[in-house]
Every structure is written in structure tokens, then in C-alpha cells.
Scaffold this motif. Structure first.
Motif, PDB file in Angstrom:
ATOM      1  N   LEU A  13       0.830  -1.208   0.000  1.00  0.00           N
ATOM      2  CA  LEU A  13       0.000   0.000   0.000  1.00  0.00           C
ATOM      3  C   LEU A  13       0.863   1.256   0.000  1.00  0.00           C
ATOM      4  O   LEU A  13       0.608   2.203  -0.759  1.00  0.00           O
ATOM      5  CB  LEU A  13      -0.936  -0.010   1.208  1.00  0.00           C
ATOM      6  CG  LEU A  13      -2.131  -0.962   1.144  1.00  0.00           C
ATOM      7  CD1 LEU A  13      -2.861  -0.994   2.485  1.00  0.00           C
ATOM      8  CD2 LEU A  13      -3.095  -0.559   0.032  1.00  0.00           C
ATOM      9  N   CYS A  14       1.871   1.272   0.856  1.00  0.00           N
ATOM     10  CA  CYS A  14       2.752   2.442   0.917  1.00  0.00           C
ATOM     11  C   CYS A  14       3.480   2.642  -0.405  1.00  0.00           C
ATOM     12  O   CYS A  14       3.585   3.773  -0.909  1.00  0.00           O
ATOM     13  CB  CYS A  14       3.757   2.287   2.047  1.00  0.00           C
ATOM     14  SG  CYS A  14       3.075   2.563   3.696  1.00  0.00           S
ATOM     15  N   ARG A  15       3.964   1.554  -0.983  1.00  0.00           N
ATOM     16  CA  ARG A  15       4.687   1.662  -2.244  1.00  0.00           C
ATOM     17  C   ARG A  15       3.778   2.200  -3.349  1.00  0.00           C
ATOM     18  O   ARG A  15       4.169   3.105  -4.102  1.00  0.00           O
ATOM     19  CB  ARG A  15       5.242   0.304  -2.651  1.00  0.00           C
ATOM     20  CG  ARG A  15       6.031   0.352  -3.951  1.00  0.00           C
ATOM     21  CD  ARG A  15       6.334  -1.021  -4.509  1.00  0.00           C
ATOM     22  NE  ARG A  15       7.204  -1.780  -3.626  1.00  0.00           N
ATOM     23  CZ  ARG A  15       6.844  -2.886  -2.990  1.00  0.00           C
ATOM     24  NH1 ARG A  15       5.606  -3.350  -3.109  1.00  0.00           N
ATOM     25  NH2 ARG A  15       7.702  -3.519  -2.234  1.00  0.00           N
ATOM     26  N   PHE A  16       2.559   1.674  -3.441  1.00  0.00           N
ATOM     27  CA  PHE A  16       1.648   2.072  -4.507  1.00  0.00           C
ATOM     28  C   PHE A  16       1.308   3.558  -4.424  1.00  0.00           C
ATOM     29  O   PHE A  16       1.423   4.297  -5.416  1.00  0.00           O
ATOM     30  CB  PHE A  16       0.367   1.241  -4.437  1.00  0.00           C
ATOM     31  CG  PHE A  16      -0.686   1.661  -5.414  1.00  0.00           C
ATOM     32  CD1 PHE A  16      -0.580   1.324  -6.753  1.00  0.00           C
ATOM     33  CD2 PHE A  16      -1.783   2.409  -5.003  1.00  0.00           C
ATOM     34  CE1 PHE A  16      -1.550   1.719  -7.669  1.00  0.00           C
ATOM     35  CE2 PHE A  16      -2.757   2.808  -5.898  1.00  0.00           C
ATOM     36  CZ  PHE A  16      -2.637   2.458  -7.239  1.00  0.00           C
ATOM     37  N   PHE A  17       0.909   4.026  -3.243  1.00  0.00           N
ATOM     38  CA  PHE A  17       0.467   5.418  -3.127  1.00  0.00           C
ATOM     39  C   PHE A  17       1.636   6.387  -3.159  1.00  0.00           C
ATOM     40  O   PHE A  17       1.518   7.495  -3.703  1.00  0.00           O
ATOM     41  CB  PHE A  17      -0.357   5.604  -1.857  1.00  0.00           C
ATOM     42  CG  PHE A  17      -1.716   4.976  -1.922  1.00  0.00           C
ATOM     43  CD1 PHE A  17      -2.675   5.453  -2.800  1.00  0.00           C
ATOM     44  CD2 PHE A  17      -2.047   3.890  -1.134  1.00  0.00           C
ATOM     45  CE1 PHE A  17      -3.932   4.884  -2.886  1.00  0.00           C
ATOM     46  CE2 PHE A  17      -3.293   3.303  -1.209  1.00  0.00           C
ATOM     47  CZ  PHE A  17      -4.241   3.797  -2.088  1.00  0.00           C
ATOM     48  N   LEU A  18       2.771   6.011  -2.600  1.00  0.00           N
ATOM     49  CA  LEU A  18       3.927   6.903  -2.654  1.00  0.00           C
ATOM     50  C   LEU A  18       4.494   7.006  -4.068  1.00  0.00           C
ATOM     51  O   LEU A  18       5.047   8.045  -4.447  1.00  0.00           O
ATOM     52  CB  LEU A  18       5.003   6.438  -1.675  1.00  0.00           C
ATOM     53  CG  LEU A  18       4.734   6.765  -0.213  1.00  0.00           C
ATOM     54  CD1 LEU A  18       5.744   6.072   0.683  1.00  0.00           C
ATOM     55  CD2 LEU A  18       4.759   8.262   0.040  1.00  0.00           C
ATOM     56  N   LYS A  19       4.373   5.950  -4.849  1.00  0.00           N
ATOM     57  CA  LYS A  19       4.770   6.055  -6.254  1.00  0.00           C
ATOM     58  C   LYS A  19       3.865   7.030  -6.994  1.00  0.00           C
ATOM     59  O   LYS A  19       4.313   7.740  -7.903  1.00  0.00           O
ATOM     60  CB  LYS A  19       4.720   4.677  -6.917  1.00  0.00           C
ATOM     61  CG  LYS A  19       5.944   3.814  -6.643  1.00  0.00           C
ATOM     62  CD  LYS A  19       5.912   2.537  -7.458  1.00  0.00           C
ATOM     63  CE  LYS A  19       7.195   1.748  -7.254  1.00  0.00           C
ATOM     64  NZ  LYS A  19       7.212   0.494  -8.061  1.00  0.00           N
ATOM     65  N   ASN A  20       2.582   7.084  -6.610  1.00  0.00           N
ATOM     66  CA  ASN A  20       1.673   8.064  -7.221  1.00  0.00           C
ATOM     67  C   ASN A  20       2.091   9.496  -6.921  1.00  0.00           C
ATOM     68  O   ASN A  20       1.837  10.411  -7.707  1.00  0.00           O
ATOM     69  CB  ASN A  20       0.246   7.840  -6.728  1.00  0.00           C
ATOM     70  CG  ASN A  20      -0.362   6.574  -7.287  1.00  0.00           C
ATOM     71  OD1 ASN A  20       0.144   5.986  -8.222  1.00  0.00           O
ATOM     72  ND2 ASN A  20      -1.460   6.136  -6.707  1.00  0.00           N
ATOM     73  N   VAL A  21       2.717   9.696  -5.769  1.00  0.00           N
ATOM     74  CA  VAL A  21       3.162  11.024  -5.371  1.00  0.00           C
ATOM     75  C   VAL A  21       4.572  11.304  -5.893  1.00  0.00           C
ATOM     76  O   VAL A  21       4.981  12.453  -6.015  1.00  0.00           O
ATOM     77  CB  VAL A  21       3.098  11.158  -3.834  1.00  0.00           C
ATOM     78  CG1 VAL A  21       3.566  12.521  -3.365  1.00  0.00           C
ATOM     79  CG2 VAL A  21       1.678  10.901  -3.337  1.00  0.00           C
ATOM     80  N   GLY A  22       5.330  10.245  -6.199  1.00  0.00           N
ATOM     81  CA  GLY A  22       6.701  10.405  -6.671  1.00  0.00           C
ATOM     82  C   GLY A  22       7.733  10.349  -5.570  1.00  0.00           C
ATOM     83  O   GLY A  22       8.834  10.888  -5.726  1.00  0.00           O
ATOM     84  N   LEU A  23       7.395   9.663  -4.458  1.00  0.00           N
ATOM     85  CA  LEU A  23       8.298   9.640  -3.312  1.00  0.00           C
ATOM     86  C   LEU A  23       8.698   8.224  -2.921  1.00  0.00           C
ATOM     87  O   LEU A  23       8.800   7.909  -1.737  1.00  0.00           O
ATOM     88  CB  LEU A  23       7.641  10.344  -2.118  1.00  0.00           C
ATOM     89  CG  LEU A  23       7.594  11.863  -2.207  1.00  0.00           C
ATOM     90  CD1 LEU A  23       6.728  12.443  -1.114  1.00  0.00           C
ATOM     91  CD2 LEU A  23       8.997  12.450  -2.131  1.00  0.00           C
TER      92      LEU A  23
END
Length: 407
Positions: A13-23
């Protein structure tokens, strides 16, 4: 034993959403380019959201509209944008924390007891991150659905946007309406992701740090077990050969303790201003959410949004303060683990004396527990959570008495 990273739902979950933000970390040049594009897109979405909400606040104030509703939306956008901007400022440090956690925490070798400790903390992390993410997605869906429910309740021919745009062009006619609605949905999704993904990864970093402190306590406790087992078979062999082996293991634990303290300092550098921002704003936000639920003359669809926002804010704040409080507790308890070492059975030879002396230093250092602060003003813990709720209730009481005086 090593941790299976790909099977951990909290990591995914963290990987998916942080990739959406670019972090998130980039493994090659292609991923690095994608990350830069997503960072630019995040800046565009947050900037657009700030402009829309601030204009809405300005025009609502002029036209004597529902100013508290717009103020609530504006503070939510400011909170989400502020957290992402502060994280982008420390992007390099933040990425290094993720890489260190992946290399040293997830991919380290653990025995069965240490794996059990790690799994218990991982389950806590999964519970927090899954719950906050679920509530966040429900809030976004509620925002998207509310205009349709309100339009149907008032007039089926009148089409409403999620947020007032205050534009000179007609916004309810096609294709203007469809384009503006799509733009708002895309921006809303990104703001929602920014709102909870920064806290989700903080929870993961802090809880995994806590797990490492707990594992270190276990390793200190079991430090001299090999000495004890050998002593029953051959006391002379214990005196000659195994005390120095015990001390060499002890030096490895010292290096691990120093590394965890340094990791906590780096986490503090990245998140201290974010913690301060949340402590300042969340008491006001919780108060405003409660006002929209209990006191405002709002339709049921809009109340549903703020019920979910209140649940999400309180749970997110609890996750945040619980993670910080557990770091304090477990880093302090390293002293108990060090004292529980079977130092009393080691002989008073060269290494036995050095072990006793260095254990005293470990205990003394552990009593200066690690903590995560709100910009250095105070350590964040569960006491911070109760203080924020108490302040929010005080604000709500003032607003309620003011509304009663007006009516």
C-alpha cells in the motif's frame, strides 16, 4: 530468516500510493524519470487544489456563504499539501530512510524468536495502514458522490461540482461540466493520497524502528546463553574461551544500538516539521469536523463526508502518536534488556570486567530514550493525542456557545 517484502500488504500500500506522489525509490533511470514526472504532477495538483480552495474561501466570505465548510476543506488541503512539500524538501533523506529500512530491517536475518517479534509489529503496521487507507478512500468516494446526491435532492436538471470554482463561464453545461468534474476528481484523488500516504510511511518507519529496538532487547537478554549452556558442561572452557566470544557478540549489539539511534535522528530530521504541522492543525480540523456533523445545517450526504473525515483524522492521529510513543518506550526498555544479560555468571577476567563496564554505559545511554518531536518543542506521544483531543473539544465548546448565542 528474511522478511518477504512483496507479501506485506502495508508495504504494498505504501509503495503504490507513494509512487503516485513520486516519493518512492527508483531502481533504474526509467523509474527515476517516472518519479520526476509524478513529483511535477503532484506539485501541479496540490497547487491547483490550493488555488481552488483559497478562491472558494475568498468568494464565500464575500457572499456570506457557508464559511466554516469551505474553511474545513481549505485546512484539509493545506495539511495534505504542507506534508508533501515538507517531505519533498527532505526527499533525499527520506529516500535514504526507505532504502535503509529495506536493506537493514526487511532483508536482515532473524531467528525464530526475532521473526515472531518482527511479525507482531508488522501486523500492527498492517492494521494501522490498512485502516487509514480504507477510510481515506471512503472519504474520496463520498466527496465524489455528494454532488450527485445533492443535485438529485434539489433539482435533477441542476448539476453541481464537488467544489465551487467561481468561474465566469457556465459550469453546469456540457462539456464544461464534464471536464471540470474530471479535473476535480483527479485533483481530489491526489490530495487524498497526499493526506494519508505521508503518515502511512511514517507509521511504517517508526513501527519497524520500534521492532528493531525490541529485537535488540531480545538479543541482549540472550547474549550470554551460550556461556550459560557451556558452563554446565565445562566451567573451565567457559572461563577460557567463551567470555571473549560473548563480548564480541556484545560489541555487535552496541553497533546495532548506535545505528538505530542514528536512524531515529534521521527520521526526526525529516518529520519534525510535519509533526509540528499536524499538532497545530489537527485540533482545529477535528473541531470543524465535529461542527459540520453536529451543529451545521448540512444535508446527510455532506455529513457523511465529515463523519468519515472525523473517524479518519482521529485514527490517523492515534496511529501517528502511538508510533512515536512506542519508539520512546522500546528505546528506553533497551536498558532492561541490557541488565537482563546474564552478566553475573561471567567471570571477573579481562572480558568479564569490560562487559560489565560497557553494560553500564548501554543502560545509561538507553535512559536517554529516542523520541520524535514536534519541531523540537516537545516529544510526540499518546499524551499528545489526548492533548489535541482536549483542545479540539474546547474549540468545539466555544463554537457551540457562539452559535447558541446567535440563535
Amino acid at each position: 530468516m528474511q522478511i518477504e517484502e512483496h507479501q506485506d500488504i502495508s508495504v504494498n500500500l505504501c509503495r503504490f500510493f507513494l509512487k503516485n506522489v513520486g516519493l518512492w525509490t527508483a531502481e533504474d533511470l526509467a523509474e527515476e524519470r517516472k518519479r520526476k514526472v509524478m513529483i511535477a504532477y503532484t506539485l501541479w495538483c496540490t497547487g491547483l487544489a490550493l488555488v481552488v480552495t483559497l478562491r472558494d474561501l475568498y468568494f464565500t466570505w464575500i457572499h456570506n456563504g457557508d464559511i466554516l465548510y469551505v474553511l474545513t476543506n481549505c485546512l484539509s488541503v493545506v495539511t495534505a499539501s504542507g506534508k508533501v512539500y515538507l517531505l519533498l524538501i527532505n526527499k533525499a533523506k527520506f529516500i535514504n530512510l526507505i532504502v535503509y529500512m529495506r536493506d537493514k530491517f526487511w532483508n536482515s536475518s532473524y531467528d525464530l524468536e526475532e521473526k515472531e517479534i518482527f511479525d507482531n509489529y508488522r501486523k500492527t503496521c498492517v492494521f494501522f495502514i490498512s485502516s487509514v487507507t480504507t477510510v481515506g478512500i471512503c472519504v474520496m468516494l463520498s466527496y465524489v458522490a455528494t454532488p450527485f446526491f445533492l443535485s438529485r435532492a434539489s433539482n435533477e436538471s441542476e448539476r453541481m461540482l464537488i467544489f465551487n470554482m467561481w468561474l465566469s463561464i457556465p459550469t453546469s453545461v456540457p462539456p464544461n461540466y464534464e471536464l471540470l468534474l474530471l479535473l476535480q476528481i483527479v485533483t481530489l484523488y491526489h490530495i487524498g493520497v497526499c493526506y494519508f500516504c505521508v503518515d502511512n510511511i511514517f507509521c511504517m518507519l517508526a513501527i519497524h524502528l520500534t521492532a528493531q529496538f525490541r529485537i535488540l532487547q531480545h538479543r541482549f537478554t540472550k547474549l550470554c546463553d551460550v556461556v550459560y549452556e557451556t558452563s554446565e558442561k565445562d566451567p573451565e572452557l567457559m572461563l577460557r574461551n567463551h567470555t571473549d566470544r560473548c563480548y564480541r557478540k556484545f560489541k555487535g549489539h552496541i553497533r546495532q544500538h548506535q545505528a538505530l539511534i542514528e536512524f531515529c535522528k534521521k527520521l526526526e530530521d525529516v518529520y519534525t516539521m510535519i509533526s509540528f504541522l499536524q499538532v497545530l492543525i489537527f485540533s482545529v480540523l477535528i473541531c470543524l469536523f465535529g461542527y459540520q456533523i453536529l451543529l451545521a445545517d448540512a444535508p446527510l450526504a455532506r455529513r457523511t463526508i465529515f463523519i468519515l473525515l472525523l473517524i479518519g483524522a482521529m485514527f490517523l492521529l492515534f496511529m501517528f502518536t502511538y508510533s512515536c510513543g512506542d519508539v520512546i518506550q522500546q528505546s528506553d526498555d533497551v536498558a532492561i534488556g541490557a541488565y537482563s544479560t546474564l552478566w553475573s555468571i561471567t567471570p571477573m577476567n579481562k572480558f568479564g570486567k569490560m562487559l560489565r563496564k560497557d553494560l553500564i554505559m548501554v543502560i545509561a545511554r538507553s535512559r536517554r530514550f529516542c523520541c520524535l518531536t514536534a519541531n523540537g518543542f516537545f516529544p510526540v506521544s499518546l499524551e499528545t493525542y489526548t492533548s489535541i483531543l482536549s483542545t479540539a473539544v474546547s474549540y468545539f465548546t466555544l463554537i457551540k456557545s457562539h452559535v447558541e448565542d446567535i440563535t
